[in-house]
Design an enzyme around this catalytic site. Structure first.
Site, short mmCIF file in Angstrom:
data_model
loop_
_atom_site.label_atom_id
_atom_site.label_comp_id
_atom_site.label_asym_id
_atom_site.label_seq_id
_atom_site.Cartn_x
_atom_site.Cartn_y
_atom_site.Cartn_z
N HIS A 31 -3.84 -9.10 -58.51
CA HIS A 31 -3.63 -10.55 -58.57
C HIS A 31 -3.91 -11.14 -57.19
O HIS A 31 -4.34 -10.41 -56.28
CB HIS A 31 -2.21 -10.88 -59.05
CG HIS A 31 -1.14 -10.13 -58.29
ND1 HIS A 31 -0.87 -10.36 -56.97
CD2 HIS A 31 -0.31 -9.13 -58.67
CE1 HIS A 31 0.09 -9.57 -56.56
NE2 HIS A 31 0.45 -8.78 -57.57
N HIS A 34 -2.90 -9.19 -54.09
CA HIS A 34 -3.80 -8.10 -53.69
C HIS A 34 -5.08 -8.66 -53.07
O HIS A 34 -5.59 -8.12 -52.09
CB HIS A 34 -4.19 -7.25 -54.91
CG HIS A 34 -3.05 -6.57 -55.59
ND1 HIS A 34 -2.59 -6.94 -56.83
CD2 HIS A 34 -2.28 -5.53 -55.19
CE1 HIS A 34 -1.59 -6.17 -57.16
NE2 HIS A 34 -1.37 -5.30 -56.20
N GLN A 58 6.81 7.38 -58.37
CA GLN A 58 7.67 6.30 -57.88
C GLN A 58 8.39 5.55 -59.00
O GLN A 58 9.10 4.59 -58.74
CB GLN A 58 6.88 5.34 -56.97
CG GLN A 58 5.83 4.50 -57.66
CD GLN A 58 4.98 3.74 -56.65
OE1 GLN A 58 4.11 4.32 -56.00
NE2 GLN A 58 5.21 2.45 -56.50
N GLY A 145 1.84 -5.92 -48.45
CA GLY A 145 2.42 -7.26 -48.56
C GLY A 145 3.89 -7.26 -48.15
O GLY A 145 4.62 -6.30 -48.38
N LYS A 147 6.05 -8.91 -49.54
CA LYS A 147 6.89 -9.07 -50.73
C LYS A 147 7.69 -7.78 -50.98
O LYS A 147 8.86 -7.83 -51.32
CB LYS A 147 6.05 -9.41 -51.95
CG LYS A 147 6.87 -9.41 -53.21
CD LYS A 147 6.27 -10.25 -54.28
CE LYS A 147 7.07 -10.11 -55.53
NZ LYS A 147 6.98 -8.75 -56.07
N ASP A 148 7.04 -6.63 -50.80
CA ASP A 148 7.76 -5.36 -50.90
C ASP A 148 8.23 -5.00 -49.50
O ASP A 148 7.73 -4.06 -48.87
CB ASP A 148 6.83 -4.28 -51.48
CG ASP A 148 6.50 -4.55 -52.93
OD1 ASP A 148 7.43 -4.70 -53.73
OD2 ASP A 148 5.30 -4.67 -53.26
N SER A 183 3.16 -11.36 -58.70
CA SER A 183 3.57 -9.99 -59.01
C SER A 183 2.89 -9.55 -60.29
O SER A 183 2.69 -10.37 -61.20
CB SER A 183 5.10 -9.95 -59.22
OG SER A 183 5.46 -8.77 -59.89
N SER A 184 2.55 -8.28 -60.37
CA SER A 184 1.94 -7.75 -61.60
C SER A 184 2.92 -7.89 -62.77
O SER A 184 2.53 -7.88 -63.94
CB SER A 184 1.57 -6.29 -61.44
OG SER A 184 0.80 -6.12 -60.29
O1 PAF Z 1 2.94 -1.45 -53.72
C1 PAF Z 1 2.33 -0.73 -54.52
O2 PAF Z 1 1.51 -1.19 -55.32
C2 PAF Z 1 2.62 0.76 -54.55
O3 PAF Z 1 3.96 1.03 -54.26
C3 PAF Z 1 1.70 1.58 -53.62
C4 PAF Z 1 1.92 1.21 -52.17
C5 PAF Z 1 0.25 1.33 -54.00
C6 PAF Z 1 1.99 3.07 -53.78
O4 PAF Z 1 1.79 3.51 -55.08
#
Ligand code: PAF
Length: 274
Positions: A31, A34, A58, A145, A147-148, A183-184
């Site tokens: 989006h 990115h 994750q 980003g 955001k995270d 956000s996705s």
């Molecule tokens: O932020 C993300 O999209 C994911 O956590 C990442 C950094 C690509 C790792 O899988």
């Protein structure tokens, strides 16, 4: 743009690459957020590599990895339009060779508060895959980003603690015109839920106004934020410094205010760097 699907091909190509390499790791469903990372990488590097890899390690067992939006065709088009040089799209079996791999652990405190507390083990998986990707791509600059925010902080710490020769570039949060952070996960929101979710950015905007007017008390700000978000299922509102330590008094230029909440069944996070 060249699409690379195997690790061997990436390693062969990588040996020949000269100049600075800007890397944007993603899980796809690209989006505007990115796109801004990719544009930043494009402007500041000779070569841009984007990865799309939906990393299973994750996700917690109760989190629906299979439901994560997949948009390969649109993602490829976006990367082409953004003039990405190489798009790396490996499969799971090549990224993870067995279930008993050497793993990497997030730090015991900052990896297990906030997002790490709500999603225990999540950051172990993030750091594991990002380290693998860094080793494969060997970027000069890697773009993440704000955001995270916790992810960004832990990746920066990993780079520092493990002496990786990579510059981590912190990129601003990109928002919809009405304030909702990109956000996705936003695509899961119904029209009604999307309207409700605006309380998140409203509450963060209020903090800027309050701090500009001189308010510094974290408790007062949190109370006001929760009032604004009273229609939402708030998981946490946290006020921390850039080392991810909780603070009672806002320090201008050293504070992050973070929110995690559920809107319907969708979990959203957002934050404001003050
Ligand atoms: O932020 C993300 O999209 C994911 O956590 C990442 C950094 C690509 C790792 O899988």
């Amino acid at each position: 743009m060249k699409i690379i699907n195997t690790i061997e091909e990436l390693q062969t190509i990588r040996k020949e690459l000269k100049g600075t390499i800007g890397f944007v790791p993603t899980m796809g469903a690209l989006h505007e957020g990115h796109i801004s990372l990719i544009k930043n990488a494009r402007v500041n590097n000779d070569i841009v590599i984007v990865s799309i890899f939906l990393n299973p390690t994750q996700f917690l067992p109760n989190e629906d990895l299979d439901k994560y939006p997949k948009k390969d065709a649109a993602d490829k088009r976006i990367c082409e339009l953004c003039k990405v040089d190489y798009l790396f799209m490996p499969d799971v079996n090549s990224m993870y060779q067995s279930n008993d791999e050497i793993s990497i652990k997030a730090p015991k405190i900052t990896g297990f508060i906030l997002e790490g507390e709500k999603r225990p083990g999540h950051f172990d998986g993030v750091l594991q895959v990002v380290l693998k990707l860094f080793n494969l791509v060997q970027p000069s600059n890697a773009y993440f980003g704000k955001k995270d925010a916790q992810q960004l902080s832990l990746i920066s710490q990993m780079v520092k603690n493990l002496f990786l020769p990579i510059n981590i570039v912190e990129c601003d949060i990109i928002r919809e015109a009405d304030g909702l952070a990109m956000s996705s996960r936003n695509i899961y929101l119904s029209i009604e839920e999307r309207k409700e979710a605006l309380a998140i950015s409203k509450s963060l905007n209020m903090t800027i106004i309050a701090v500009t007017k001189g308010e510094r008390d974290a408790k007062t700000i949190k109370t006001k934020m929760k009032e604004i978000m009273s229609n939402l299922d708030v998981e946490y509102v946290a006020i921390i410094n850039r080392n991810f330590e909780e603070i009672q008094t806002i320090e201008v230029k050293n504070t992050i205010i973070l929110i995690a909440c559920k809107v319907g069944n969708t979990r959203l996070i957002d934050n404001m760097w003050i």
